[in-house]
Design a protein around this motif. Structure first.
Motif, PDB file in Angstrom:
ATOM      1  N   THR A 116       0.826  -1.210   0.000  1.00  0.00           N
ATOM      2  CA  THR A 116       0.000   0.000   0.000  1.00  0.00           C
ATOM      3  C   THR A 116       0.856   1.253   0.000  1.00  0.00           C
ATOM      4  O   THR A 116       0.532   2.252  -0.656  1.00  0.00           O
ATOM      5  CB  THR A 116      -0.938  -0.002   1.216  1.00  0.00           C
ATOM      6  OG1 THR A 116      -1.728  -1.193   1.216  1.00  0.00           O
ATOM      7  CG2 THR A 116      -1.867   1.204   1.196  1.00  0.00           C
ATOM      8  N   GLU A 117       1.984   1.225   0.743  1.00  0.00           N
ATOM      9  CA  GLU A 117       2.882   2.385   0.765  1.00  0.00           C
ATOM     10  C   GLU A 117       3.452   2.668  -0.619  1.00  0.00           C
ATOM     11  O   GLU A 117       3.639   3.829  -1.005  1.00  0.00           O
ATOM     12  CB  GLU A 117       4.024   2.136   1.744  1.00  0.00           C
ATOM     13  CG  GLU A 117       3.612   2.140   3.200  1.00  0.00           C
ATOM     14  CD  GLU A 117       4.778   1.819   4.114  1.00  0.00           C
ATOM     15  OE1 GLU A 117       4.958   2.539   5.125  1.00  0.00           O
ATOM     16  OE2 GLU A 117       5.520   0.854   3.825  1.00  0.00           O
ATOM     17  N   ALA A 118       3.712   1.616  -1.378  1.00  0.00           N
ATOM     18  CA  ALA A 118       4.234   1.810  -2.728  1.00  0.00           C
ATOM     19  C   ALA A 118       3.209   2.501  -3.614  1.00  0.00           C
ATOM     20  O   ALA A 118       3.567   3.294  -4.499  1.00  0.00           O
ATOM     21  CB  ALA A 118       4.635   0.467  -3.332  1.00  0.00           C
ATOM     22  N   LEU A 119       1.944   2.235  -3.389  1.00  0.00           N
ATOM     23  CA  LEU A 119       0.895   2.857  -4.202  1.00  0.00           C
ATOM     24  C   LEU A 119       0.641   4.301  -3.797  1.00  0.00           C
ATOM     25  O   LEU A 119       0.426   5.170  -4.649  1.00  0.00           O
ATOM     26  CB  LEU A 119      -0.407   2.056  -4.070  1.00  0.00           C
ATOM     27  CG  LEU A 119      -0.383   0.611  -4.587  1.00  0.00           C
ATOM     28  CD1 LEU A 119      -1.707  -0.064  -4.306  1.00  0.00           C
ATOM     29  CD2 LEU A 119      -0.049   0.571  -6.068  1.00  0.00           C
ATOM     30  N   ASP A 120       0.662   4.568  -2.501  1.00  0.00           N
ATOM     31  CA  ASP A 120       0.303   5.894  -2.001  1.00  0.00           C
ATOM     32  C   ASP A 120       1.498   6.804  -1.762  1.00  0.00           C
ATOM     33  O   ASP A 120       1.329   8.010  -1.578  1.00  0.00           O
ATOM     34  CB  ASP A 120      -0.490   5.762  -0.700  1.00  0.00           C
ATOM     35  CG  ASP A 120      -1.785   4.979  -0.884  1.00  0.00           C
ATOM     36  OD1 ASP A 120      -2.301   4.972  -2.029  1.00  0.00           O
ATOM     37  OD2 ASP A 120      -2.264   4.376   0.089  1.00  0.00           O
ATOM     38  N   GLY A 121       2.723   6.246  -1.741  1.00  0.00           N
ATOM     39  CA  GLY A 121       3.891   7.033  -1.389  1.00  0.00           C
ATOM     40  C   GLY A 121       4.136   6.983   0.106  1.00  0.00           C
ATOM     41  O   GLY A 121       3.209   6.756   0.892  1.00  0.00           O
ATOM     42  N   ALA A 122       5.377   7.155   0.511  1.00  0.00           N
ATOM     43  CA  ALA A 122       5.704   7.070   1.932  1.00  0.00           C
ATOM     44  C   ALA A 122       7.006   7.808   2.210  1.00  0.00           C
ATOM     45  O   ALA A 122       7.804   8.073   1.306  1.00  0.00           O
ATOM     46  CB  ALA A 122       5.833   5.600   2.355  1.00  0.00           C
ATOM     47  N   THR A 123       7.205   8.170   3.451  1.00  0.00           N
ATOM     48  CA  THR A 123       8.468   8.744   3.913  1.00  0.00           C
ATOM     49  C   THR A 123       9.110   7.736   4.854  1.00  0.00           C
ATOM     50  O   THR A 123       8.486   7.327   5.841  1.00  0.00           O
ATOM     51  CB  THR A 123       8.259  10.079   4.639  1.00  0.00           C
ATOM     52  OG1 THR A 123       7.654  11.012   3.732  1.00  0.00           O
ATOM     53  CG2 THR A 123       9.577  10.652   5.124  1.00  0.00           C
TER      54      THR A 123
END
Length: 393
Positions: free
Chosen positions: A156-163
């Protein structure tokens, strides 16, 4: 060759004549003449012709000086001064019109390091990359090294972006001496090998010489008598730091991201290098990914495909949607649910690709078994596999 890497007969050489051009020739004319002579006399084309080898070296020496505008200007100035004195190479300067009174040795002039600048030593030091009065130059700023690391993030982080927080280790200034290479509390002095120039002149044979980093000070121009006990005088240490890296939305597994200025720190005020992060994306129990689209395998029964049905399927991060399966749908067919996939660079989203897969029950109740037996009897005349035998022939 003098100790400073300067040939005292260079002042009497006519580099324009060597290249066959006039003193007023343009830089383009000089370049064309050099290329023509270099091709005609190149050792690779004439391996056994010693005369052409010597001509090639002479042409290269001439072009190295008058082929560069700054060097050419200083060469012209030097030629004019020496022509006024009217002396042979390596001999004393005699008096006369425009000359120098008394007898002065050329080598002494070239090596004169005392007093201010502006003499022959400075002139030839600039012209030929060595000799003359050694002047301390500011250490050259160098860019920091590029670094590599990896980051593991969720589906999910890969789809939405993450720090994410990354621990990065790199070579940097020694923490004890702060990069000076000297024992804390001691004072440096000018390097005796290069006289603070940071470079030394080395002969490479054939009448040529070149500058290289001073082996004593490593180009830093200063040396310490007592080296730093932590880095043993190198000025280098290993530093570990934590940085916050922003992973953009839509990143793929194995994708390499460049973070500008997050690499190793530069030397002498130089810019930092870059950090390259290889992203590892963990899998999801239900969803898969195909570019900008998400995928899902939907278990269905034979009767749902045969008779048709409306079934609910999940979406990632949203509510369920209804999938309309027409009667007679073949197993393995993929349906497209628009706008329920991964985020795109323009802010829109890809699609959800739902593939129906028939699930065969491992056991049947009595009533279900009777119903299937009745169905089998009703369709007994259907020759499903007849085509296999015909094609096999």
């Amino acid at each position: 060759m003098s100790d400073d890497g300067i040939r005292s007969d260079w002042a009497t050489k006519d580099f324009y004549k060597e290249l066959g051009v006039a003193k007023t020739a343009s830089q383009d004319e000089i370049k064309k003449a050099y290329r023509k002579l270099a091709r005609a006399n190149h050792p690779d084309s004439h391996p056994d012709d010693t005369a052409k080898h010597e001509k090639f070296k002479a042409v290269a020496e001439a072009y190295d000086v008058i082929g560069e505008p700054a060097k050419r200007k200083k060469y012209d100035q030097a030629r004019e001064m020496f022509s006024r004195g009217g002396f042979p190479a390596g001999a004393g300067f005699g008096g006369g019109a425009g000359g120098f009174g008394g007898s002065v040795n050329l080598e002494d002039l070239l090596r004169d390091r005392a007093g201010g600048g502006g003499g022959f030593g400075d002139l030839f030091g600039d012209l030929f990359g060595g000799g003359g009065r050694a002047r301390t130059r500011a250490p050259r700023a160098t860019r920091g090294a590029d670094l590599e690391t990896t980051a593991t993030i969720g589906f999910t982080e890969a789809l939405d972006g993450a720090t994410v927080s990354l621990r990065v280790s790199s070579d940097g200034a020694c923490a004890t001496c702060r990069g000076t290479g000297g024992k804390p509390g001691t004072q440096p002095h000018v390097c005796p090998t290069c006289d603070g120039a940071g470079v030394v002149t080395a002969s490479v044979g054939g009448g040529f010489s070149m500058n290289e980093t001073c082996p004593t000070c490593g180009g830093r121009q200063l040396v310490y008598d007592d080296p730093c006990p932590a880095c043993h005088g190198t000025g280098q240490g290993r530093a570990t730091r934590t940085i916050q890296a922003k992973i953009p939305a839509g990143v793929k597994d194995g994708q390499r991201i460049r973070l500008r200025g997050k690499g190793g720190s530069g030397d002498n005020g130089g810019p930092a290098g870059d950090l390259y992060v290889t992203v590892k994306v963990t899998g999801h129990r239900v969803f898969g990914r195909k570019g900008e689209h998400l995928t899902i395998d939907v278990p269905v029964s034979f009767t749902e495909l045969a008779l048709g049905a409306e079934i609910k399927i999940p979406t990632l991060g949203g509510g369920p949607v209804t999938l309309k399966v027409p009667a007679g749908t073949p197993n393995g067919r993929t349906f497209r649910v628009r706008g329920k996939g991964a985020a795109k660079a323009d802010g829109s989203r890809g699609d959800l690709l739902a593939t129906v897969e028939v699930q065969v029950p491992s056991s049947l109740g009595a009533e279900a078994k009777q119903a299937l037996e009745a169905y089998a009897a009703a369709t007994a005349d259907t020759r499903l596999r007849s085509g296999l035998f015909e094609e096999a022939k």
